[in-house]
Design a protein around this motif. Structure first.
Motif, short mmCIF file in Angstrom:
data_model
loop_
_atom_site.label_atom_id
_atom_site.label_comp_id
_atom_site.label_asym_id
_atom_site.label_seq_id
_atom_site.Cartn_x
_atom_site.Cartn_y
_atom_site.Cartn_z
N LEU A 78 -2.24 9.84 -6.63
CA LEU A 78 -3.59 9.61 -6.13
C LEU A 78 -3.56 9.42 -4.62
CD1 LEU A 78 -4.84 7.17 -8.92
CD2 LEU A 78 -5.08 9.65 -8.81
N LYS A 79 -4.71 9.52 -4.03
CA LYS A 79 -4.86 9.40 -2.57
C LYS A 79 -4.32 8.05 -2.10
CE LYS A 79 -8.54 9.34 0.86
NZ LYS A 79 -10.00 9.39 1.03
N PRO A 80 -3.38 8.07 -1.13
CA PRO A 80 -2.86 6.80 -0.62
C PRO A 80 -3.95 6.04 0.14
CG PRO A 80 -1.88 8.66 0.56
CD PRO A 80 -2.79 9.23 -0.49
N SER A 81 -3.77 4.74 0.23
CA SER A 81 -4.76 3.91 0.91
C SER A 81 -4.04 2.81 1.67
CB SER A 81 -5.72 3.30 -0.12
OG SER A 81 -6.61 2.42 0.48
N LYS A 147 -16.95 -2.81 -9.89
CA LYS A 147 -16.36 -1.55 -9.42
C LYS A 147 -16.12 -0.55 -10.55
CE LYS A 147 -14.28 -3.05 -5.15
NZ LYS A 147 -13.28 -2.63 -4.20
N GLN A 148 -16.39 -0.94 -11.79
CA GLN A 148 -16.22 -0.02 -12.91
C GLN A 148 -17.20 1.14 -12.78
OE1 GLN A 148 -13.85 -0.04 -15.22
NE2 GLN A 148 -13.00 -2.07 -14.80
N LYS A 149 -16.74 2.34 -13.09
CA LYS A 149 -17.57 3.54 -12.93
C LYS A 149 -18.15 4.05 -14.25
CE LYS A 149 -15.47 5.54 -8.83
NZ LYS A 149 -15.03 6.79 -8.22
N TYR A 150 -17.56 3.68 -15.38
CA TYR A 150 -17.95 4.27 -16.65
C TYR A 150 -18.24 3.20 -17.69
CZ TYR A 150 -15.86 8.20 -14.24
OH TYR A 150 -15.55 9.14 -13.30
N LYS A 151 -19.12 3.53 -18.60
CA LYS A 151 -19.52 2.59 -19.64
C LYS A 151 -18.49 2.49 -20.76
CE LYS A 151 -23.38 1.62 -22.73
NZ LYS A 151 -24.69 2.04 -23.19
N SER A 168 -7.92 -3.19 -0.10
CA SER A 168 -8.99 -2.20 -0.04
C SER A 168 -8.48 -0.95 -0.74
CB SER A 168 -9.31 -1.90 1.43
OG SER A 168 -10.25 -0.87 1.51
N TYR A 169 -9.26 -0.45 -1.67
CA TYR A 169 -8.84 0.72 -2.44
C TYR A 169 -10.07 1.49 -2.90
CZ TYR A 169 -10.24 -2.08 -6.41
OH TYR A 169 -10.97 -2.86 -7.28
N GLU A 170 -9.85 2.73 -3.20
CA GLU A 170 -10.90 3.57 -3.76
C GLU A 170 -10.66 3.69 -5.27
OE1 GLU A 170 -12.19 8.22 -3.53
OE2 GLU A 170 -11.47 7.27 -1.68
#
Length: 175
Positions: A78-81, A147-151, A168-170
């Motif tokens: 995944l994209k580093p942060s 921060k949850q995106k889905y049910k 801090s993270y995405e």
């Protein structure tokens, strides 16, 4: 991950990258959960054509004596942060007749160990489509509810060194 041998309950097991010859069995491990009532061949076609499945590296836990696949998962980079090496683990599955024997747990634990030691990974995400208590036992924690995106799927994280509230993270999209 190189081939790794593990002795559990007197039976030697191997963890290795899945080969092309393994993929039908790997995909069928999750057919009951993700098959969406498709015919088997249609489901396999969808899996084989999935760009998502081509973007990661598949690993399998194998019974060394019988060469039977016991569990599988896919690892995504995944994209580093901000100095974090972040991975995602997905599509964790075990054949229905072998569930409850600890095979997925072995594969997850050993994969995490390898990611931490060899790739210096310090943050791992997964989405739980099952009762997330299973992953809590493996030291995964749910990210904050806000921060949850889905049910129907809980985003969880694992880190042996970080608390999610301190960084801090995405939040990754479902993978």
């Amino acid at each position: 991950m190189k081939v790794k041998m593990i002795l559990r309950r007197g039976i030697l097991k191997t963890i290795r990258a899945a080969g092309n010859e393994d993929m039908e069995s790997v995909f069928m491990m999750g057919y009951d959960a993700w098959g969406d009532k498709l015919a088997v061949q249609d489901y396999l076609n969808v899996c084989n054509e999935s760009s998502k499945y081509k973007n990661g590296v598949w690993y399998v836990l194998v019974d060394t004596e019988t060469n039977k696949l016991l569990s599988s998962l896919i690892v995504y980079t995944l994209k580093p942060s901000k100095g974090l090496v972040i991975k995602g683990i997905g599509s964790i599955s075990t054949p229905p007749e072998l569930r409850g024997k600890g095979y997925a747990s072995i594969l997850i634990k050993e994969t995490i160990k390898e990611l931490e030691e060899k790739e210096h990974c310090n943050l791992i995400f997964l989405y739980s489509d099952i009762d997330h208590i299973f992953y809590n036992k493996l030291n995964f924690k749910a990210i904050p509810t806000s921060k949850q995106k889905y049910k129907n799927s809980v985003c969880m994280y694992y880190s042996s060194t970080l608390e999610i509230e301190t960084i801090s993270y995405e939040v990754p999209a479902y993978f």
